[in-house]
Enzyme design. Structure first.
Site, short mmCIF file in Angstrom:
data_model
loop_
_atom_site.label_atom_id
_atom_site.label_comp_id
_atom_site.label_asym_id
_atom_site.label_seq_id
_atom_site.Cartn_x
_atom_site.Cartn_y
_atom_site.Cartn_z
N ALA A 10 0.82 -1.23 0.00
CA ALA A 10 0.00 0.00 0.00
C ALA A 10 0.84 1.27 0.00
O ALA A 10 0.35 2.34 -0.33
CB ALA A 10 -0.94 -0.01 1.21
N ARG A 15 10.61 7.78 -1.01
CA ARG A 15 12.03 7.99 -1.36
C ARG A 15 12.39 7.54 -2.77
O ARG A 15 13.53 7.67 -3.20
CB ARG A 15 12.92 7.29 -0.32
CG ARG A 15 13.04 8.09 0.97
CD ARG A 15 14.12 7.53 1.84
NE ARG A 15 13.70 6.32 2.54
CZ ARG A 15 14.51 5.30 2.81
NH1 ARG A 15 15.78 5.34 2.43
NH2 ARG A 15 14.07 4.25 3.46
N ASP A 101 7.63 -4.93 -1.85
CA ASP A 101 8.91 -4.31 -2.17
C ASP A 101 10.10 -5.14 -1.69
O ASP A 101 11.22 -4.65 -1.62
CB ASP A 101 8.98 -2.88 -1.59
CG ASP A 101 8.80 -2.85 -0.08
OD1 ASP A 101 8.54 -3.93 0.51
OD2 ASP A 101 8.92 -1.77 0.51
N ASN A 164 13.88 -8.42 12.45
CA ASN A 164 12.64 -8.92 11.86
C ASN A 164 12.65 -8.54 10.38
O ASN A 164 12.72 -7.37 10.03
CB ASN A 164 11.46 -8.24 12.57
CG ASN A 164 10.14 -8.50 11.86
OD1 ASN A 164 9.94 -9.55 11.26
ND2 ASN A 164 9.24 -7.53 11.96
C1 UD1 Z 1 8.51 -3.25 9.23
C2 UD1 Z 1 8.49 -4.00 10.54
C3 UD1 Z 1 9.90 -4.13 11.09
C4 UD1 Z 1 10.77 -4.83 10.06
C5 UD1 Z 1 10.73 -4.08 8.73
C6 UD1 Z 1 11.44 -4.83 7.68
C7 UD1 Z 1 6.34 -3.41 11.51
C8 UD1 Z 1 5.63 -2.60 12.52
N1 UD1 Z 1 7.65 -3.28 11.45
O1 UD1 Z 1 8.96 -1.92 9.54
O2 UD1 Z 1 9.88 -4.86 12.30
O3 UD1 Z 1 12.10 -4.88 10.55
O4 UD1 Z 1 9.36 -3.91 8.30
O5 UD1 Z 1 11.51 -4.02 6.53
O6 UD1 Z 1 5.70 -4.15 10.81
N2 UD1 Z 1 2.57 -1.07 4.43
C9 UD1 Z 1 1.26 -1.07 4.03
N3 UD1 Z 1 0.34 -0.38 4.76
C10 UD1 Z 1 0.68 0.31 5.88
C11 UD1 Z 1 2.03 0.29 6.27
C12 UD1 Z 1 2.95 -0.40 5.54
O7 UD1 Z 1 0.90 -1.67 3.02
O8 UD1 Z 1 -0.21 0.90 6.50
C13 UD1 Z 1 3.57 -1.77 3.62
C14 UD1 Z 1 4.53 -0.79 2.99
O9 UD1 Z 1 4.15 -0.46 1.66
C15 UD1 Z 1 5.85 -1.51 3.02
C16 UD1 Z 1 5.69 -2.54 4.15
O10 UD1 Z 1 4.33 -2.60 4.44
O11 UD1 Z 1 6.09 -2.21 1.84
C17 UD1 Z 1 6.53 -2.20 5.35
O12 UD1 Z 1 6.05 -1.02 5.91
P1 UD1 Z 1 6.97 0.02 6.65
O13 UD1 Z 1 6.14 1.05 7.25
O14 UD1 Z 1 8.07 0.44 5.76
O15 UD1 Z 1 7.55 -0.89 7.81
P2 UD1 Z 1 8.93 -0.68 8.52
O16 UD1 Z 1 8.88 0.55 9.31
O17 UD1 Z 1 10.04 -0.81 7.56
#
Ligand code: UD1
Ligand code: CA
Length: 450
Positions: A10, A15, A101, A164
């Site tokens: 989503a 970036r 991704d 994780n």
């Molecule tokens: C998340 C993990 C973290 C892990 C990391 C690995 C959580 C809370 N944390 O953090 O422990 O080390 O991934 O990369 O899960 N996304 C959605 N909808 C949302 C939020 C995110 O579809 O509402 C998708 C994003 O497009 C992205 C992925 O989920 O592809 C990860 O989301 P992001 O917010 O980047 O998580 P991190 O902070 O990286």
């Protein structure tokens, strides 16, 4: 046990600095999300749910032929919130969460994670030298007790290097239950999917983990430079595989395979070549530098000289093609054919032993065996409205700078005089020409400057 897949996709990918959603950016000419869909399919799940948000229609319309359940997350309130949207569609007894991704994730790692998870919760982990940015795996003795996000870490937690990857597998009923219990009471005011780990711990549900095989397989793409880095990593993987099968790559770091390249023994590929779609290369073939080949077959012993472009063509045995040849869709050559520089061929069959060595356009044609087509020959296949066919029978010699106006047939064994414009079929074994006789005007004087 049965399985449902949820792919989170989503996010906007701020970036990337692009108007297009992150998961549509391409790795080896395929959208990032395609890789994750492919791996999800090979898990044979009940269904594949893709959670989209930013420009969801654009993402969805990039996958017209995939059987995917598209789910729209209205606002990106966190990974836990995203998975909540998929709850009504979770048909499998287990659910695995993947990321749109994270394209290089490995099937074997996912299978092991699923196997270890059973009816509990499983986390795909990795020990990272620099864990900055990732959620940390907190263990007491050996059992996982929770995941702490970087922004919520204390100084001790920040030093943990086991991270994780984000990929989890979990019993579906437990997941649904735990998702109803998570809150956004954290530093980012997000619903963290990772909070289900502590909930599992509280309920004494078994938490397992599997460590991913290599770092590249767990990396997510956040920027163009990360995309470029992963492109190289993927190319390295593809070129290593080819070299293990005996292909000679003069410089693997200057080879790009954007699809499937299958090579027989003793194939040699010079630098700067790009392969797209499905390309089959037979034994002893040499591909010259800076050649671009897409969806084509190159048969045994053929030499492709530098800077050639070959698209949807079927090249026969023992050909010499190029340099600077352009073979367009529907080109089929038989054995011992020579196609030289600045020759364009489209939708044409070229018989064995035929030579088209310089500066020609051959379109919508059938050319027989042992034909010699002189420099600058053009098949005039288009009358401005329709395309027409040219037939050149066996053993024909076409003199240089001839135009063959289709539809037209050049009879077997006939010769076309250089500089002719041929508009009618020519008889077998005769010389046909259509140019005015050469004349000279005695006493003619050059114009004088006024
Ligand atoms: C998340 C993990 C973290 C892990 C990391 C690995 C959580 C809370 N944390 O953090 O422990 O080390 O991934 O990369 O899960 N996304 C959605 N909808 C949302 C939020 C995110 O579809 O509402 C998708 C994003 O497009 C992205 C992925 O989920 O592809 C990860 O989301 P992001 O917010 O980047 O998580 P991190 O902070 O990286
Ligand atoms: Ca992230």
């Amino acid at each position: 046990m049965s399985l449902s897949v949820v792919i989170l996709a989503a996010g906007k990918g701020t970036r990337m600095f692009s108007d297009h959603p992150k998961v549509l950016h391409k790795l080896a000419n395929q959208p990032l999300l395609q890789y994750v869909v492919n791996i999800a399919k090979s898990l044979n799940p009940e269904n594949i749910n893709v959670v989209v948000g930013y420009k969801s229609k654009e993402v969805e319309s990039a996958f017209p032929n995939e059987k995917l359940n598209w789910i729209i997350q209205k606002k990106q309130l966190g990974t836990g919130d995203a998975v909540k949207y998929a709850i009504p569609y979770l048909k499998g007894s287990q659910t695995i969460v993947l990321y749109g991704d994270v394209p290089m994730v490995e099937l074997d790692d996912l299978k092991q994670l699923i196997k270890k998870t059973k009816k509990g919760l499983g986390v795909l982990t990795f020990k990272k030298i620099n864990p900055t940015g990732y959620g940390r795996i907190k263990r007491i003795e050996n059992t996982i007790e929770g995941i702490v996000e970087e922004k919520d870490c204390d100084n001790l937690e920040r030093k943990i290097t086991e991270i994780n990857t984000g990929i989890i597998c979990v019993d579906t009923n437990n997941l649904i239950n735990w998702l109803s219990l998570i809150s956004n009471n954290n530093s980012q005011k997000e619903y963290y999917l990772t909070d289900i780990v502590a909930l599992a711990r509280k309920e004494k549900i078994k938490i397992s983990s599997h460590e991913a095989n290599s770092e590249i397989t767990i990396l997510g793409i956040n920027s163009k430079s990360e995309l470029a880095m992963m492109e190289r990593a993927l190319q390295n993987k593809k070129t290593n595989l080819l070299m293990e099968q005996g292909v000679t790559l003069l410089d693997p770091s200057r080879t790009d395979i954007r699809g499937n390249l299958n090579c027989a023994l003793d194939v040699e590929i010079d630098v700067g070549c790009i392969f797209e779609g499905t390309v089959e290369i037979g034994p002893n073939v040499k591909i010259g530098a800076y050649t671009h080949i897409k969806d084509s077959v190159i048969s045994a012993n053929t030499i492709i000289k530098p800077y050639s472009h070959i698209d949807s063509a079927n090249i026969g045995i023992n050909n010499i093609i190029g340099p600077y040849a352009r073979l367009r869709p529907g080109t089929e050559t038989h054995t011992d054919v020579h196609i030289g520089n600045y020759v364009e061929i489209k939708n044409s069959k070229i018989g064995s032993g035929t030579k088209i060595n310089h500066l020609s356009y051959i379109g919508d044609s059938i050319v027989g065996t042992n034909v010699n087509i002189g420099a600058g020959t053009i098949t005039c296949n288009y009358d401005g409205v329709n395309k027409h066919q040219t037939i050149i029978e066996d053993n024909v010699f076409v003199g240089s700078n001839s135009q063959l106006v289709a539809p037209v047939k050049i009879g077997a064994g006939s010769t076309i005089g250089a500089g002719s414009t041929i508009t009618k079929d020519t008889p077998e074994n005769e010389l046909s020409l259509s140019r005015t006789k050469q004349t000279s005007i005695p006493g003619w004087e050059k114009p004088k400057k006024n």
